[in-house]
Write a protein that holds these residues in place. Sequence first.
Motif, PDB file in Angstrom:
ATOM      1  N   ARG A 145       0.854  -1.203  -0.105  1.00  0.00           N
ATOM      2  CA  ARG A 145      -0.031   0.062   0.032  1.00  0.00           C
ATOM      3  C   ARG A 145       1.018   1.301   0.113  1.00  0.00           C
ATOM      4  N   GLU A 196       1.866   1.966  -3.481  1.00  0.00           N
ATOM      5  CA  GLU A 196       0.553   2.639  -4.148  1.00  0.00           C
ATOM      6  C   GLU A 196       0.547   4.006  -3.740  1.00  0.00           C
ATOM      7  N   VAL A 197       0.449   4.239  -2.568  1.00  0.00           N
ATOM      8  CA  VAL A 197       0.418   5.690  -2.297  1.00  0.00           C
ATOM      9  C   VAL A 197       1.609   6.781  -2.822  1.00  0.00           C
ATOM     10  N   TYR A 198       2.635   6.043  -2.716  1.00  0.00           N
ATOM     11  CA  TYR A 198       3.725   6.638  -3.305  1.00  0.00           C
ATOM     12  C   TYR A 198       3.500   7.215  -4.732  1.00  0.00           C
ATOM     13  N   ARG A 199       3.095   5.889  -5.559  1.00  0.00           N
ATOM     14  CA  ARG A 199       2.998   6.354  -6.984  1.00  0.00           C
ATOM     15  C   ARG A 199       1.964   7.227  -7.513  1.00  0.00           C
ATOM     16  N   GLU A 200       0.926   7.094  -6.418  1.00  0.00           N
ATOM     17  CA  GLU A 200      -0.410   7.919  -6.943  1.00  0.00           C
ATOM     18  C   GLU A 200      -0.339   9.330  -6.287  1.00  0.00           C
ATOM     19  N   HIS A 201       0.292   9.513  -5.306  1.00  0.00           N
ATOM     20  CA  HIS A 201       0.034  10.769  -4.557  1.00  0.00           C
ATOM     21  C   HIS A 201       1.337  11.559  -4.281  1.00  0.00           C
TER      22      HIS A 201
END
Length: 539
Positions: A65, A68-73
Amino acid sequence: MTPAWRHLLRTWRLEISSPRTPTTCPSLSLGAFWRSVTKLGLHMKPRMPPCDFTPEKYQSMPYSRVLEVYREHLSCELVYFPDPLLLHQGHMQWLFDHEGNRYLDFFSGIVTVSVGHCHPKVNAVAQKQLGRLWHTSNLFFHPPIHEYAEQLSALLPDPLKVIFFMNSGSEANDLAMLMARAHSKSTDIISFRGAYHGCSPYTIGLSNVGQFKMKLPSGEGCQSTMCPDVFRGPWGGSHCRDSPVQTIRKCSCAPGPTGQGGRCTPSNMWGACFFVGLLSTDCCQAKDQYIEQFKDTLSTCVGKSIAGFFAEPIQGVNGVVQYPKGFLKEVFQLVRERGGVCIADEVQTGFGRLGSHFWGFQTHGVLPDIVTMAKGIGNGFPMAAVVTTPEIAKSLAKSVLHFNTFGGNPMACAIASAVLEVIKEEKLQENSLEVGTYLLLKLAELRDEFEIIGDVRGKGLMVGIEMVKDKASRQPLPREEVNQIHEGCRRMGLIIGRGGLFSQTFRIAPSLCVTKPEVDFAVDVFRAAVSQHMERRAK
């Protein structure tokens, strides 16, 4: 002692990664024995020194997770390692990831954690201040800011006594640029190629490392000049820099009798001369050649009057680059003759990191007009400062009403005071000199052993290891090969930084509390990582 014997001795203090590896080889011939020892050594994992701290169990986001947060935000474009480290806790010179793995931190959050992660005394002061007063602007008085201002000013020579508190190195250098222009009534500011002074709209003009430059116009009035790099530059020799380890390039100057100076010979443009304790700085051919290049910048790139000159006492982001002895002293004089002020960027070199002196500019025998500082000032807590003379401070006041909402807040000043107390009480500046010199000399042995280690340099606990294709060409080792060595160190529990124009230099800057046994571990890890890379290269 031959490399083979040194290698065998090291194996006695290494922990074998496979329990099935035999401890004796009675049936092997001597040649086969040495080949087996060499091959075995490449796959050994150095034994990590003990640590009496147990981290808390990680109970936050799953690693998947987090990715995912790194890539999205998150806007971070640069992370270390193919599988980025998810760090959970720190204790002094140690870091722990989400799985509980322990790492020796030899980069200190980009040369920032000066006295150790979560140092108990600094923690206690921060917690006490947290319960008393978090923030009030400096429109009001509060004791921590006045106490710290008094402590900090006592560490700087006259007339550097007026302090402006900020939050980051970029902010500090922004203000220093404004001060220089307000005081000189000129615009042009000079900095070295390879310099890094920040990434703000102002300071990006001073930072001359390619990946930080914009395609759009930026940094108006900033001019770059040749970096006097005695390893990679056109001039330099074996006695140029203020370091326990010198470049392997030869010196063309003939040393004179002890105590009587030396005699320079003009025959070799690659040379330099400054035999420590024997020759005067007036005799350094490399210094003289780089001074001529600086004069050329003054003659061709800037106006007849200039605002100032920025210099890191040792370049950090560019890979711990050092200048010839005596160079900055002559440059400061040339700048002042043009009406400019001289700014020392101590963001990475200050607070005892270089060991022999508290400030990097002192190692050059110069007195700046403005000093900027950040990073180690708060051991990782956001804080910075600009210190200047009353005269320059008055020039700024006549030009603009300067104000910084968070600069000098109670939390930052209380923490910074605790950092100064720890440096003094635990003799960390002295430790930086002793352990840093020990580290440099150990790494110099590796440079002599491996063809791809081109240079080892630095002072105190600010060290660079420049990787090359070969020593003769000094061409940078390809990035993918440097990446492999970097990753190899991480797998064995060592975190080191990267720098240089081609990301070819490993940057080493542990907390000032590091010990010699930890240095031994780090050197063994680095040697193993390079050896493993050389084995892959051979295949």
